[in-house]
Design an enzyme around this catalytic site. Structure first.
Site, PDB file in Angstrom:
ATOM      1  N   ARG A 118       0.809  -1.239   0.000  1.00  0.00           N
ATOM      2  CA  ARG A 118       0.000   0.000   0.000  1.00  0.00           C
ATOM      3  C   ARG A 118       0.836   1.279   0.000  1.00  0.00           C
ATOM      4  NH1 ARG A 118      -2.476  -3.359   3.467  1.00  0.00           N
ATOM      5  NH2 ARG A 118      -4.293  -4.399   2.592  1.00  0.00           N
ATOM      6  N   LYS A 140       2.983  11.077 -11.228  1.00  0.00           N
ATOM      7  CA  LYS A 140       2.092  10.205 -12.003  1.00  0.00           C
ATOM      8  C   LYS A 140       2.841   8.923 -12.308  1.00  0.00           C
ATOM      9  CE  LYS A 140      -1.065  13.173 -14.565  1.00  0.00           C
ATOM     10  NZ  LYS A 140      -1.542  13.488 -15.927  1.00  0.00           N
ATOM     11  N   GLU A 182       8.680  17.525 -25.119  1.00  0.00           N
ATOM     12  CA  GLU A 182       8.057  17.952 -23.852  1.00  0.00           C
ATOM     13  C   GLU A 182       8.615  19.319 -23.421  1.00  0.00           C
ATOM     14  OE1 GLU A 182       5.548  16.177 -22.717  1.00  0.00           O
ATOM     15  OE2 GLU A 182       5.937  14.030 -22.970  1.00  0.00           O
ATOM     16  N   LYS A 224       7.145  22.661 -14.511  1.00  0.00           N
ATOM     17  CA  LYS A 224       6.335  21.514 -14.102  1.00  0.00           C
ATOM     18  C   LYS A 224       6.107  21.525 -12.596  1.00  0.00           C
ATOM     19  CE  LYS A 224       5.016  16.832 -14.542  1.00  0.00           C
ATOM     20  NZ  LYS A 224       5.098  15.579 -15.269  1.00  0.00           N
ATOM     21  N   GLU A 234      -4.575  17.046 -10.791  1.00  0.00           N
ATOM     22  CA  GLU A 234      -5.102  17.388 -12.118  1.00  0.00           C
ATOM     23  C   GLU A 234      -6.598  17.686 -12.112  1.00  0.00           C
ATOM     24  OE1 GLU A 234      -3.214  15.267 -15.394  1.00  0.00           O
ATOM     25  OE2 GLU A 234      -5.075  15.437 -16.515  1.00  0.00           O
ATOM     26  N   ARG A 238      -3.128  21.441 -14.173  1.00  0.00           N
ATOM     27  CA  ARG A 238      -2.199  20.365 -14.535  1.00  0.00           C
ATOM     28  C   ARG A 238      -2.580  19.729 -15.867  1.00  0.00           C
ATOM     29  NH1 ARG A 238       0.738  15.664 -10.833  1.00  0.00           N
ATOM     30  NH2 ARG A 238       1.943  14.848 -12.595  1.00  0.00           N
ATOM     31  N   ASN A 242      -1.123  18.143 -20.753  1.00  0.00           N
ATOM     32  CA  ASN A 242      -1.523  17.131 -21.736  1.00  0.00           C
ATOM     33  C   ASN A 242      -1.629  17.695 -23.148  1.00  0.00           C
ATOM     34  OD1 ASN A 242      -1.756  15.116 -19.744  1.00  0.00           O
ATOM     35  ND2 ASN A 242      -3.762  15.928 -19.163  1.00  0.00           N
ATOM     36  N   HIS A 245      -1.298  15.450 -26.119  1.00  0.00           N
ATOM     37  CA  HIS A 245      -1.240  14.072 -25.639  1.00  0.00           C
ATOM     38  C   HIS A 245      -2.465  13.244 -26.006  1.00  0.00           C
ATOM     39  CE1 HIS A 245       2.314  15.377 -23.573  1.00  0.00           C
ATOM     40  NE2 HIS A 245       2.489  14.220 -22.989  1.00  0.00           N
ATOM     41  N   HIS A 249      -1.350  10.083 -27.643  1.00  0.00           N
ATOM     42  CA  HIS A 249      -1.621   8.742 -27.096  1.00  0.00           C
ATOM     43  C   HIS A 249      -2.330   7.877 -28.127  1.00  0.00           C
ATOM     44  CE1 HIS A 249      -1.360  10.160 -22.610  1.00  0.00           C
ATOM     45  NE2 HIS A 249      -0.174   9.949 -23.157  1.00  0.00           N
ATOM     46  N   HIS A 262       7.088   8.269 -27.478  1.00  0.00           N
ATOM     47  CA  HIS A 262       6.103   9.140 -26.835  1.00  0.00           C
ATOM     48  C   HIS A 262       6.289  10.598 -27.286  1.00  0.00           C
ATOM     49  CE1 HIS A 262       3.448  10.721 -23.753  1.00  0.00           C
ATOM     50  NE2 HIS A 262       4.403  11.556 -23.387  1.00  0.00           N
TER      51      HIS A 262
END
Ligand code: NAD
Ligand code: ZN
Length: 358
Positions: A118, A140, A182, A224, A234, A238, A242, A245, A249, A262
């Site tokens: 956990r 993330k 990026e 960032k 987010e 935030r 993206n 993206h 993606h 990527h």
């Protein structure tokens, strides 16, 4: 060495950026919890840097697990090999995981740390430009599913991000360019002055001028860090990170993980976002032209592959995380340095952008 801080209250952590940091063990050891340390790397990065990092950890009970290399291995199966190594070696909740590698190793290791017993501590030692400017910062973590990228994961912040810019010496030009996508993203969404600096310094960056690279990494991490500090989960700004993206993606999933990098997919996606913004009259054609030119100068693609038809895009974008209550939300541009998240775009203009991009 320069140190930035991701300000998240009692979970704040430093980003240490400099050269030859692996010769200074204290930079790492002060962020290790407990005595048990699992160093996670891959078959490419481990032969290059594992010994140097292991050398910083004298006195700890150190184990390592070496993953296969590639986006196609960013899976639950690979994640399980980390859990197996942790359990076989009887790692307890007081242990620390270290991610040594690019964004793939960082994302998988971070998710292992988020979920093992956990949640245990972890440190990011990113070794690609993309990981140094983006994926290692912000917490993330996750893995891909065959039906969608990064669909399984968690937010879990590292204790420290240790960026030795010398590791970029062994990175090939294609991977360096992918990281620059990026970097360009930060200029587009938040910082027009940085965008202009990038226009003036792209040649220096591509020829690996150390000072130029250090500045680009620091500026990117600072941007960032500020965004993550303001909106860790987010729920607001935030999401601007993206940019490109949702399209990107779709390209990554649609072409099979690992074929398009990527950063390459994001580059093509950012230009699609810029074009869609211009079709709405929000962004000037001059700004689109500058964006396209900078991406090209960085050695990045500016359009998706022909196999990505408009229908294929629409299918793949429907599973994107940015879909809220059935409505697609996109990051679009009002200007260079000014982005917005919106579901208020015209479907016909989106269709035209998807059809016209290939
Ligand atoms: N968590 C986030 O916020 C976030 C943000 C952006 C991207 N990502 C994820 O990051 C991943 C992409 O990361 P990436 O571009 O670093 O890819 P990657 O991890 O696949 O690394 C690229 C290649 O470079 C090799 N490599 C790494 N460091 C090297 C070095 N110093 N010298 C030589 N070779 C080296 C790797 O083994 C790999 O072959 C994607 O899965 C993406 O989804 C996550
Ligand atoms: Zn990205």
């Amino acid at each position: 060495m320069n140190t930035l801080v991701v300000d998240l209250g009692d979970r704040s952590y430093p980003i240490k950026i400099g050269r030859q940091l692996f010769t200074n063990p204290a930079l790492l050891t002060e962020h290790i919890h407990g005595r048990q340390v699992m160093l996670v790397s891959n078959t490419t990065v481990a032969p290059l840097y594992l010994d140097a990092v292991a050398g910083m950890l004298a006195g700890f009970s150190l184990q390592s697990v070496i993953l296969p290399d590639g986006e196609e291995y960013k899976t639950l199966d690979t994640l399980n090999t980390i859990f197996t190594a942790l359990l076989e070696n009887r790692f307890n909740r007081g242990c620390t995981l270290i991610a040594l590698g690019g964004g793939v190793v960082g994302d998988i290791t971070g998710f292992a740390a988020a979920s093992y017993q956990r949640g245990v501590a972890f440190v990011q030692i990113p070794t690609t430009l993309l990981a140094q400017v983006d994926s290692s910062v912000g917490g993330k973590t996750g893995v891909n599913h065959p039906l969608g990228k990064n669909m399984i994961g968690a937010f879990h912040q590292p204790n420290c991000v240790l960026i030795d810019t010398n590791t970029l010496d062994t990175l090939d030009d294609r991977q360096l360019a992918a990281g620059l996508a990026e970097v360009i993203k930060y200029g587009l969404i938040k910082d027009s002055g940085f965008f202009t600096w990038l226009e003036q310094n792209m040649t220096a960056l591509r020829t690996r001028d150390k000072q130029a690279l250090a500045y680009a990494i620091e500026r990117s991490c600072a941007l960032k860090a500020a965004i993550v500090a303001a909106d860790e989960r987010e729920s607001g700004q935030r999401a601007l990170l993206n940019l490109g993206h949702t399209f990107g993606h779709a390209i990554e999933t649609g072409t099979g993980y690992g074929n398009w990098l990527h950063g390459e997919a994001v580059a093509a996606g950012m230009l699609m976002a810029a074009e869609l913004s211009a079709r709405h009259g929000w962004l000037s054609t001059d700004a689109v032209r500058r964006t396209e030119k900078l991406l090209r100068q960085a050695g990045l693609p500016t359009s998706p592959p022909a196999e990505m038809t408009a229908d294929r895009f629409m299918d793949l974008m429907a599973v994107d995380k940015k879909v809220v209550d059935g409505g697609l939300r996109l990051v679009l541009l009002k200007d260079i340095g000014h982005a917005l998240v919106t579901s208020d775009f015209r479907q016909d203009l989106l269709a035209a952008t998807l059809a016209g991009a290939t």
